[in-house]
Design a protein around this motif. Structure first.
Motif, mmCIF file in Angstrom:
data_model
loop_
_atom_site.group_PDB
_atom_site.id
_atom_site.type_symbol
_atom_site.label_atom_id
_atom_site.label_comp_id
_atom_site.label_asym_id
_atom_site.label_seq_id
_atom_site.Cartn_x
_atom_site.Cartn_y
_atom_site.Cartn_z
ATOM 1 N N VAL A 137 40.834 35.969 32.459
ATOM 2 C CA VAL A 137 41.732 37.030 32.003
ATOM 3 C C VAL A 137 40.919 38.177 31.411
ATOM 4 O O VAL A 137 41.135 39.357 31.719
ATOM 5 N N LEU A 138 39.985 37.813 30.572
ATOM 6 C CA LEU A 138 39.183 38.831 29.893
ATOM 7 C C LEU A 138 38.360 39.640 30.889
ATOM 8 O O LEU A 138 38.180 40.852 30.729
ATOM 9 N N ALA A 139 37.877 38.984 31.933
ATOM 10 C CA ALA A 139 37.083 39.704 32.937
ATOM 11 C C ALA A 139 37.953 40.722 33.671
ATOM 12 O O ALA A 139 37.520 41.842 33.957
ATOM 13 N N ARG A 140 39.192 40.350 33.985
ATOM 14 C CA ARG A 140 40.079 41.297 34.673
ATOM 15 C C ARG A 140 40.367 42.512 33.785
ATOM 16 O O ARG A 140 40.307 43.665 34.229
ATOM 17 N N GLN A 141 40.661 42.227 32.509
ATOM 18 C CA GLN A 141 40.904 43.339 31.578
ATOM 19 C C GLN A 141 39.650 44.201 31.433
ATOM 20 O O GLN A 141 39.722 45.433 31.405
ATOM 21 N N ALA A 142 38.513 43.553 31.357
ATOM 22 C CA ALA A 142 37.256 44.287 31.156
ATOM 23 C C ALA A 142 36.963 45.172 32.368
ATOM 24 O O ALA A 142 36.539 46.323 32.227
ATOM 25 N N ARG A 143 37.216 44.634 33.568
ATOM 26 C CA ARG A 143 36.957 45.411 34.783
ATOM 27 C C ARG A 143 37.801 46.685 34.790
ATOM 28 O O ARG A 143 37.307 47.784 35.085
ATOM 29 N N GLU A 144 39.071 46.500 34.428
ATOM 30 C CA GLU A 144 39.978 47.647 34.399
ATOM 31 C C GLU A 144 39.502 48.690 33.389
ATOM 32 O O GLU A 144 39.427 49.885 33.680
ATOM 33 N N GLN A 145 39.151 48.178 32.211
ATOM 34 C CA GLN A 145 38.704 49.087 31.152
ATOM 35 C C GLN A 145 37.409 49.809 31.549
ATOM 36 O O GLN A 145 37.286 51.025 31.375
ATOM 37 N N LEU A 182 29.261 39.727 33.195
ATOM 38 C CA LEU A 182 28.714 38.376 33.160
ATOM 39 C C LEU A 182 29.539 37.540 32.193
ATOM 40 O O LEU A 182 29.961 38.047 31.147
ATOM 41 N N VAL A 183 29.774 36.291 32.562
ATOM 42 C CA VAL A 183 30.510 35.417 31.656
ATOM 43 C C VAL A 183 29.678 34.173 31.370
ATOM 44 O O VAL A 183 28.854 33.755 32.189
ATOM 45 N N SER A 184 29.889 33.602 30.192
ATOM 46 C CA SER A 184 29.170 32.390 29.801
ATOM 47 C C SER A 184 30.047 31.624 28.827
ATOM 48 O O SER A 184 31.120 32.086 28.445
ATOM 49 N N GLU A 214 30.805 23.562 37.194
ATOM 50 C CA GLU A 214 31.090 23.956 38.583
ATOM 51 C C GLU A 214 32.576 24.234 38.820
ATOM 52 O O GLU A 214 32.936 25.098 39.633
ATOM 53 N N TYR A 215 33.429 23.515 38.096
ATOM 54 C CA TYR A 215 34.865 23.721 38.285
ATOM 55 C C TYR A 215 35.295 25.061 37.692
ATOM 56 O O TYR A 215 36.088 25.792 38.287
ATOM 57 N N ALA A 216 34.779 25.373 36.505
ATOM 58 C CA ALA A 216 35.107 26.654 35.878
ATOM 59 C C ALA A 216 34.574 27.808 36.718
ATOM 60 O O ALA A 216 35.234 28.843 36.863
ATOM 61 N N ILE A 217 33.392 27.631 37.280
ATOM 62 C CA ILE A 217 32.819 28.676 38.135
ATOM 63 C C ILE A 217 33.720 28.905 39.349
ATOM 64 O O ILE A 217 34.033 30.040 39.711
ATOM 65 N N ALA A 218 34.142 27.814 39.960
ATOM 66 C CA ALA A 218 35.009 27.920 41.137
ATOM 67 C C ALA A 218 36.344 28.572 40.769
ATOM 68 O O ALA A 218 36.894 29.379 41.524
ATOM 69 N N ALA A 219 36.852 28.228 39.584
ATOM 70 C CA ALA A 219 38.147 28.754 39.167
ATOM 71 C C ALA A 219 38.096 30.267 38.943
ATOM 72 O O ALA A 219 39.130 30.936 38.950
ATOM 73 N N ARG A 277 36.602 32.354 40.922
ATOM 74 C CA ARG A 277 36.237 32.999 42.184
ATOM 75 C C ARG A 277 36.995 34.281 42.455
ATOM 76 O O ARG A 277 36.454 35.231 43.003
ATOM 77 N N ALA A 278 38.280 34.294 42.066
ATOM 78 C CA ALA A 278 39.114 35.447 42.384
ATOM 79 C C ALA A 278 38.992 36.543 41.333
ATOM 80 O O ALA A 278 39.582 37.610 41.474
ATOM 81 N N ASP A 279 38.251 36.269 40.264
ATOM 82 C CA ASP A 279 38.164 37.255 39.183
ATOM 83 C C ASP A 279 36.925 38.133 39.345
ATOM 84 O O ASP A 279 35.952 37.741 39.989
ATOM 85 N N PRO A 280 36.970 39.322 38.747
ATOM 86 C CA PRO A 280 35.866 40.266 38.914
ATOM 87 C C PRO A 280 34.657 39.908 38.049
ATOM 88 O O PRO A 280 34.299 40.632 37.133
ATOM 89 N N VAL A 281 34.077 38.767 38.359
ATOM 90 C CA VAL A 281 32.912 38.279 37.623
ATOM 91 C C VAL A 281 31.696 38.470 38.519
ATOM 92 O O VAL A 281 31.722 38.097 39.696
#
Lengths: 424, 424
Positions: free
Chosen positions: B253-261, B273-275, B280-285, B287-291
């Motif tokens: 969620v935060l990445a989508r908001q950040a991309r827009e901003q 970048l996110v950390s 592996e599951y979180a990384i896959a989840a 996939r659709a976000d602007p990370v």
């Protein structure tokens, strides 16, 4: 160089703008205990202080940093003279910790302390994870012999540290020879299945082992058929055989059968050791069986499901001002802190009290049975003399566990054995 | 001395009765893959061969063994001259392995080979565990940048080895400076929350970082309020800011908001970048976000739930005769073995074929797209020249993964991606 790049880039920034000289306190704590555990065990302090004495940047390190362009020349010059000049206080080895316990407090200029994050956390996260798992196993073993034999299931240097942490937590011995040499831990081990397979017969292998190691040795009896193996073992070594080891199958059932067989052969004093994928639950499940000792591998060196203790290293105070980040799900409480543990008059611990350390205020008073938990660990560029030995840490843990309320010693998941109270 | 006591007592026994000179083959393999994984990744071979070159018993080691009474004088004399004189063949780094794959074959006198068990398994169990987890993360990241930053969550030396294994498996960089120096792995890292907290304002911290590291740097924006942090970051660095990092909260969620901003501020090229507790599951989840990249810590260095790869080191042949123990639930298949991998004409792998190596028989023929998996690693007391580099191992893995059937690349639990067939 056992450190993260960002520590050096932060140092470069702080030297650049003058904040490097600000007086800071960093705190090491765990936000929670893994897997519903009831307590954690502090381990690795001795290793950390040893590593800290060697934590310098020599010509090779500086050349590598220069080549990679990690930091500027001013920072390299500063690093060339670096040795940690601040103060460290913390929980001694063998002490229990709970969520929020200030296990370590590092106080110095920002520059001096920021470099220690990775080293401090690597040592404590590993060693506390192993010791915390090992203490539960020792508790479950209830006085029976516990041998750490997990060297092969972890990095070769972690193996040595894991043997140390397991011993601190109540294990009897380790298979790891380097741990024996480096830390004086008793070592144990006699033979693997390969030794039996190497020989033409099981009897020939046993005979040689008894010739070389004496009848007090431990014979591994499950390479082929266990009943036959035990018969051969007693035939070769006589009823004075020290022990047998069973490394596979349903060890509880097999141990009962083995005890009966050994007794019927007159080997009433021969002990039964079991090994093979044991963890604290398997150890506890064998309580009613005639098992005299356990060999534990993978589960102890990998923290039995929690290979890292979850410790973090957080800046909590700058020039006397408490600081704390306000990130979602990762808050911290600002201010340099210490802790005491409150006990009933019976000696049972009831509460971990974490309080602010302020130059202008007295710490909370101790009741008759209470004690302060942090001790000075590092002063004037060196470890404080007379810190507890590994053996003393072992004894400290033994005593600390006696003080834990009984429900805190169960293996089941639940709340920490003691609540942590933060005094404002 | 990074070895288990029983290896030396077995050596003493074998020297005593003459079996020490028997020609033996030991095999390293995994009985299964942990947690329903589809493939394992071979890693650590390079580290192992380096360690093997130094695996000797010097005066200090011999003194320690004598003092502890571990073995007799004849054995000590033999150890003083020891260096491994046998042959080692195995899978090169970056190769896939499956249950029963003969990852390593060690052939020599019993005495020479029995000493290697702990060292071999420590290196391979650790490095293969990390690489096997890391490869799934790289797969899930699907070309996005992956930074290993887990040094603080594992023993300080494991950290260096873990950085190496993660890089082999497709990670882009590591935070660990020693891994950069020792293995030439790219390093990364800019700042932690402590750097922001140290300063009077977030803007002051960002300004210094940009002054020292340039506008291409990565600013950590979640110390206080992320929206304000991003605004400040772009204010200070301008729209040419390299990247921001978000280390807490619901990162998708935060990445989508950040991309827009960021886009609205004109910082369309600034990466996100996110950390923070990613696996592996979180990384896959995400996939659709602007990370644009992930920082991964605990989960990669601890093998994402499987901190040890489950490799064992078993005696399989003595003087040309296959040997195998018959213990319950721990059987092994006797005989010195090698393996080849069968592929369809499309290049898709279909089967791991494990066959006996016999002096009097040809190995099974290779089809056009098949390949043999073991290569010579150690001959005449030294590593074989020209073995693949770390970069070549990385490329090997990339190609091997291309050949895996698509269902073998999913993260879900299941059967190994290839069946293993044992030829009699």
């Amino acid at each position: 160089m056992l450190t993260d790049r960002y520590e050096l880039t932060m140092l470069a920034g702080a030297l650049h703008d003058g904040t490097a000289a600000r007086r800071c306190s960093f705190e090491v704590f765990a936000r929670s205990l893994p897997g519903g555990r009831r307590y954690g065990v502090v381990a690795g302090i001795g290793r950390l202080l040893d590593a800290l004495a060697d934590f310098r940047f020599g010509p090779d390190e500086l050349r590598s940093l220069r080549e990679n362009g990690t930091v500027d020349e001013d920072t390299l010059a500063w690093l060339a003279d670096y040795r940690f000049r601040g103060e460290i206080d913390g929980y001694p080895e063998g002490e229990l910790y709970f969520p929020g316990s200030p296990v370590l407090s590092v106080t110095s200029d920002f520059a001096d302390a920021v470099l220690l994050e990775t080293l401090v956390l690597s040592v404590l996260n590993h060693d506390c994870a192993v010791a915390s798992a090992a203490a539960r196993m020792a508790s479950a073993a209830n006085g029976r012999r516990l041998i750490e034999m997990g060297s092969r299931r972890t990095h070769e240097e972690s193996a040595v540290a894991a043997a140390r942490a397991a011993y601190l937590a109540g294990f009897t011995a380790t298979s790891n020879l380097e741990a024996g040499r480096r830390y004086g831990i008793p070592t144990a081990g006699t033979s693997a299945h390969a030794f039996t397979l190497l020989h033409d017969t099981e009897a020939a292998a046993f005979q040689t082992q008894v010739d070389v190691l004496g009848v007090g040795t431990t014979l591994l009896v499950d390479t082929y058929d266990i009943t036959q193996g035990i018969a051969t073992a007693v035939e070769v070594a006589g009823p004075g055989l020290g022990a047998i080891r069973i490394d596979s199958g349903e060890v509880g059932v097999l141990a009962r059968q083995a005890r009966e067989q050994l007794d019927s052969l007159g080997a009433t004093g021969t002990r039964i050791l079991v090994s093979g994928d044991l963890d604290e639950y398997a150890i506890a499940a064998l309580r009613a069986d005639p098992v005299d000792g356990y060999g534990v591998g993978t589960s102890v060196v990998t923290g039995s499901g929690a290979p890292a203790a979850g410790m973090v290293y957080k800046l909590v105070e700058v020039d006397g001002r408490p600081v704390e980040k306000r990130s979602q799900n990762k808050t911290s409480i600002g201010g340099r802190k210490a802790a005491l543990r409150r006990h009933r008059s019976t000696g049972t611990a009831v509460e971990e009290v974490v309080y602010r350390v302020r130059p202008d205020a007295e710490p909370p008073a101790l009741g008759e049975h209470d004690r302060r938990l942090q001790v000075p660990l590092w002063r004037d560029g060196a470890r404080v003399p007379g810190l507890p030995t590994l053996e003393e840490g072992r004894e400290r843990l033994r005593q600390a566990l006696v003080s834990v309320p009984w429900e805190g010693l169960t293996l089941s998941r639940g709340e920490p054995a003691l609540p942590t109270t933060f005094l404002p």
